[in-house]
Design an enzyme around this catalytic site. Structure first.
Site, PDB file in Angstrom:
ATOM      1  CD  GLU A  78      -3.059   0.751  -0.004  1.00  0.00           C
ATOM      2  OE1 GLU A  78      -2.596   1.904  -0.187  1.00  0.00           O
ATOM      3  OE2 GLU A  78      -4.043   0.344  -0.615  1.00  0.00           O
ATOM      4  CG  ASP A 128      -4.350   2.317 -11.993  1.00  0.00           C
ATOM      5  OD1 ASP A 128      -3.555   3.032 -11.375  1.00  0.00           O
ATOM      6  OD2 ASP A 128      -4.028   1.224 -12.497  1.00  0.00           O
ATOM      7  CG  ASP A 164     -15.192   0.169 -10.596  1.00  0.00           C
ATOM      8  OD1 ASP A 164     -13.952   0.212 -10.748  1.00  0.00           O
ATOM      9  OD2 ASP A 164     -15.837   1.119 -10.114  1.00  0.00           O
TER      10      ASP A 164
END
Ligand SMILES: C[S@@+](CC[C@H](N)C(=O)[O-])C[C@H]1O[C@@H](n2cnc3c(N)ncnc32)[C@H](O)[C@@H]1O
Length: 350
Positions: A78, A128, A164
């Site tokens: 992360e 992203d 998505d």
């Protein structure tokens, strides 16, 4: 009312104490301070298959991976401090001995921490989120990074990707299909649902906002990957030179400047006068690592007008190619101020 204030203060104190004790147990890991490559068996205290999740967010999927694979060591990457802290507390609270989280950009970890053919699974959930096709250079799914991922995967290792964003799915589908080392494990190019998956925070948000999610499942075959060795640190750079200028004259002439070499960029910001010389603030941006550091210009021994340029220890930077370029660029700039500058000794990467 007073009782409520006291109890909420006590509650906060308890929370802070609990958080502190969790922080104390889990040693923070950062790609910039770990050895290159990292010694995972030493970090986990046991050698086990390695599973990597890139950009784990709240850590829901990390916990799922740990439960699904008690036989493996799970590593989460992360860049968000808040996400790291949350995951570190979860590890301490739940005693998850086979999970560690690393403060690192995916690119830095892939190129500097992992040796080729060492990962048994790679998971990338919703990278992203602001993807636009024309902003391609900063996205995670691109040829160079996918090649690095493939190079770090063992034969038989799985790669899971979820997004998505239809355009991101289409772009990833093209990229994955053009990777001979990966085989699609789904009947179509992607699936609308994967059985047994836990729902991540971002995934729940996407679905609540009416966006479909697209899931990719690929497996590494035995076709050799592009050869991408671990990028190790270089020797400490330095230059010893003679110049008729004093540190104050060099400082007075200084203006911020940039230097480029190939895909490496170095920016010089400010110069500061210390007791024993000058400190130059630098930013070295390399494709796999980004460092804010400082270079020191100090008198060399007791000889008048002889100076050394070297890397300051402030912030514990690593001597990478970009840092060597910075040392050379600073010397070149000083040499440009006076023709009477001569190099006495230097240790710089070619
Ligand atoms: C859209 S969020 C998804 C988080 C989580 N995987 C989920 O599904 O809820 C993307 C995450 O990736 C992290 N991230 C972005 N770029 C990264 C990079 N280059 N390396 C590692 N993590 C990155 C962000 O901090 C963020 O937590």
């Amino acid at each position: 009312m007073a009782i409520q204030v006291v109890s909420s203060l006590e509650h906060n104190a308890l929370r802070i104490r609990a958080a502190r004790s969790a922080d104390a147990v889990i040693q923070k890991l950062n790609a910039l301070s770990l050895p290159w490559p990292a010694n995972w068996a030493e970090i986990f205290g046991a050698e086990r298959p390695l599973i990597l999740e890139i950009g784990f967010g709240t850590g829901v999927f990390l916990r799922h991976l740990v439960r699904q694979h008690p036989e493996a060591n799970v590593i989460g990457l992360e860049i968000s401090n808040q996400c790291l802290l949350k995951a570190e507390r979860m590890i301490a609270r739940e005693g998850l001995n086979n999970l560690r989280v690393i403060h690192s950009r995916a690119e830095t970890a892939l190129y500097h921490l992992f040796e080729p053919s060492t990962l048994s699974e790679v998971v990338i959930n919703f990278p992203d989120p602001w993807f636009k096709r024309d902003h391609g250079h900063r996205r995670l799914m691109q040829r160079d990074t996918l090649d690095a991922i493939v190079s770090r995967m063992q034969a038989g290792a799985m790669l899971y990707l979820a997004t998505d964003i239809v355009e991101y799915a289409e772009m990833s589908s093209e990229l994955l299909a053009a990777t001979p080392q990966l085989m699609n494990r789904l009947p179509g190019q992607w699936a609308d649902m994967l059985p047994g998956r836990v729902v991540t925070k971002y995934e729940a948000k996407a679905r609540a906002e009416g966006r479909d999610c697209m899931y990719f499942v690929y497996q590494r075959n035995a076709i050799p990957a592009p050869v991408i060795p671990v990028i190790k640190e270089l020797a400490m750079p330095h230059i010893v030179f003679q110049s008729p200028l004093s540190p104050d004259e060099i400082r007075a002439a200084f203006r911020p400047f940039d230097a480029h070499e190939g895909d490496i960029y170095v920016g010089f910001g400010e110069v500061y006068r210390g007791r024993n010389g000058l400190l130059f603030e630098i930013h070295a941006a390399e494709p796999t690592i980004d460092q804010h550091a400082a270079l020191l210009l100090t008198p060399h021994g007791h000889t008048a007008n002889e100076y050394t340029i070297q890397l300051s220890t402030i912030g514990h930077p690593r001597p990478t190619q970009g840092i060597h370029i910075a040392v050379n660029a600073l010397h070149q700039w000083i040499a440009g101020l006076s023709e009477a500058t001569t190099v006495i000794q230097k240790k710089l990467a070619e």
